[in-house]
Scaffold this motif. Structure first.
Motif, PDB file in Angstrom:
ATOM      1  N   GLU A 136       4.088   1.046   8.252  1.00 18.84           N
ATOM      2  CA  GLU A 136       3.497   2.375   8.428  1.00 18.84           C
ATOM      3  C   GLU A 136       3.197   3.030   7.086  1.00 18.84           C
ATOM      4  N   PHE A 137       3.989   2.680   6.082  1.00 19.94           N
ATOM      5  CA  PHE A 137       3.883   3.339   4.783  1.00 19.94           C
ATOM      6  C   PHE A 137       2.559   3.016   4.097  1.00 19.94           C
ATOM      7  N   VAL A 138       2.129   1.740   4.147  1.00 22.69           N
ATOM      8  CA  VAL A 138       0.913   1.339   3.446  1.00 22.69           C
ATOM      9  C   VAL A 138      -0.306   2.077   3.992  1.00 22.69           C
ATOM     10  N   LEU A 172      -0.119   5.618   2.860  1.00 28.12           N
ATOM     11  CA  LEU A 172      -0.352   5.739   1.423  1.00 28.12           C
ATOM     12  C   LEU A 172      -1.830   5.662   1.077  1.00 28.12           C
ATOM     13  N   LEU A 173      -2.560   4.801   1.780  1.00 30.35           N
ATOM     14  CA  LEU A 173      -3.946   4.533   1.406  1.00 30.35           C
ATOM     15  C   LEU A 173      -4.978   5.325   2.204  1.00 30.35           C
ATOM     16  N   LEU A 174      -4.587   5.836   3.370  1.00 32.57           N
ATOM     17  CA  LEU A 174      -5.584   6.423   4.267  1.00 32.57           C
ATOM     18  C   LEU A 174      -5.369   7.891   4.569  1.00 32.57           C
ATOM     19  N   VAL A 187      12.352  13.683   6.060  1.00 33.40           N
ATOM     20  CA  VAL A 187      12.127  12.602   7.027  1.00 33.40           C
ATOM     21  C   VAL A 187      12.318  11.242   6.387  1.00 33.40           C
ATOM     22  N   GLY A 188      11.980  11.154   5.103  1.00 32.16           N
ATOM     23  CA  GLY A 188      12.127   9.891   4.392  1.00 32.16           C
ATOM     24  C   GLY A 188      10.876   9.035   4.495  1.00 32.16           C
TER      25      GLY A 188
END
Length: 265
Positions: free
Chosen positions: A156-158, A161-163, A149-150
């Motif tokens: 959206e990435f942050v 990544l954190l949650l 999917v990439g």
């Protein structure tokens, strides 16, 4: 100076290797002060250098956003720590000229003249190679966690990544891998580039001297690495704007680090 220290220096000279000094653990703060003093002596040149670097960073960020790869921004930000020592070569030259009592003009830092240009290019190739390896490893790590999917956009990435457990696992592994690469590169580049400007030596000798400086002054150099990483992170966190001052400050300070760590020939 002790007999063993004197013998060590004599051996270093006999082998043609730079002599590495032992320094206090808090010495890096003095380098930062000396770097700031250089910055204040030539503020226009230092800021011009920093603004040029800022413009390049913003251009790279714009390309990543326009091409849909904004989530790679932290990866490239971490990569800056790998290639930054070479990008600051003009700042080392400025501090060298200030120390020698020579005039400093913009052309002196943009077009650095050195008898060791080929050796500087060799170290640059090492750092560029480390950067490419980091990008490849970061790609493999992201593929392992996000699959075909990439990586999603940065917005959206942050949160991912954190949650999320998947994001936290990726963050932990990426930080560990990046930390190993960053420390290895820090060891070979901590003083090697300014040392090549200061002395007529080859790249291998400069790299070995840098590794020895880190090894023999481990806690002081660990503090220096932490200062560099923290200030760089602060600069990136301001959408690179802080790097206009932080980058030249660290460049000037690194020259003074080399001067403090390497004894007279």
């Amino acid at each position: 100076m002790s007999v063993s220290a004197e013998n060590g220096e004599a051996d270093g000279r006999a082998q043609g290797m730079p002599v590495i000094r032992k320094i206090r653990a808090d010495q890096p703060w003095r380098w930062l002060e000396a770097g700031w003093a250089d910055f204040r002596r030539i503020p226009a040149i230092s800021l011009t250098y920093g603004i040029a670097f800022l413009a390049a960073s913003l251009a790279l960020a714009a390309v990543l956003f326009l091409t849909g790869f904004s989530a790679l921004l932290p990866v490239f930000g971490a990569g800056f720590l790998l290639v930054g020592p070479l990008l600051a070569v003009g700042l080392y030259e400025a501090s060298r000229r200030l120390e020698a009592g020579l005039p400093v003009h913009l052309k002196d830092v943009v077009f650095v003249s050195s008898r060791n240009l080929s050796q500087l290019a060799l170290v640059g190739g090492m750092l560029a190679g480390a950067f490419i390896i980091w990008l490849r490893l970061a790609g493999w790590i992201s593929a392992a966690f996000f699959g075909p999917v990439g990586i999603p956009p940065l917005s959206e990435f942050v949160p991912t990544l954190l949650l999320t457990p998947r994001g936290l696992a990726m963050l932990a592994i990426g930080t560990a891998v990046g930390g190993v690469i960053a420390f290895a590169v820090f060891a070979i580049s901590a003083i090697s580039v300014p040392l090549l400007l200061a002395r007529d030596i080859d790249a291998v000798t400069a790299v070995i001297a840098s590794v020895r400086a880190v090894r023999e002054n481990f806690w002081a150099m660990l503090l220096w690495g932490w200062i560099v990483a923290l200030l760089t992170a602060l600069g990136i966190a301001t959408w690179f704007l802080g790097l206009a001052v932080i980058f030249p400050l660290l460049g000037h300070a690194t020259w003074h680090a080399q001067r403090a760590l390497v004894g007279d020939a």
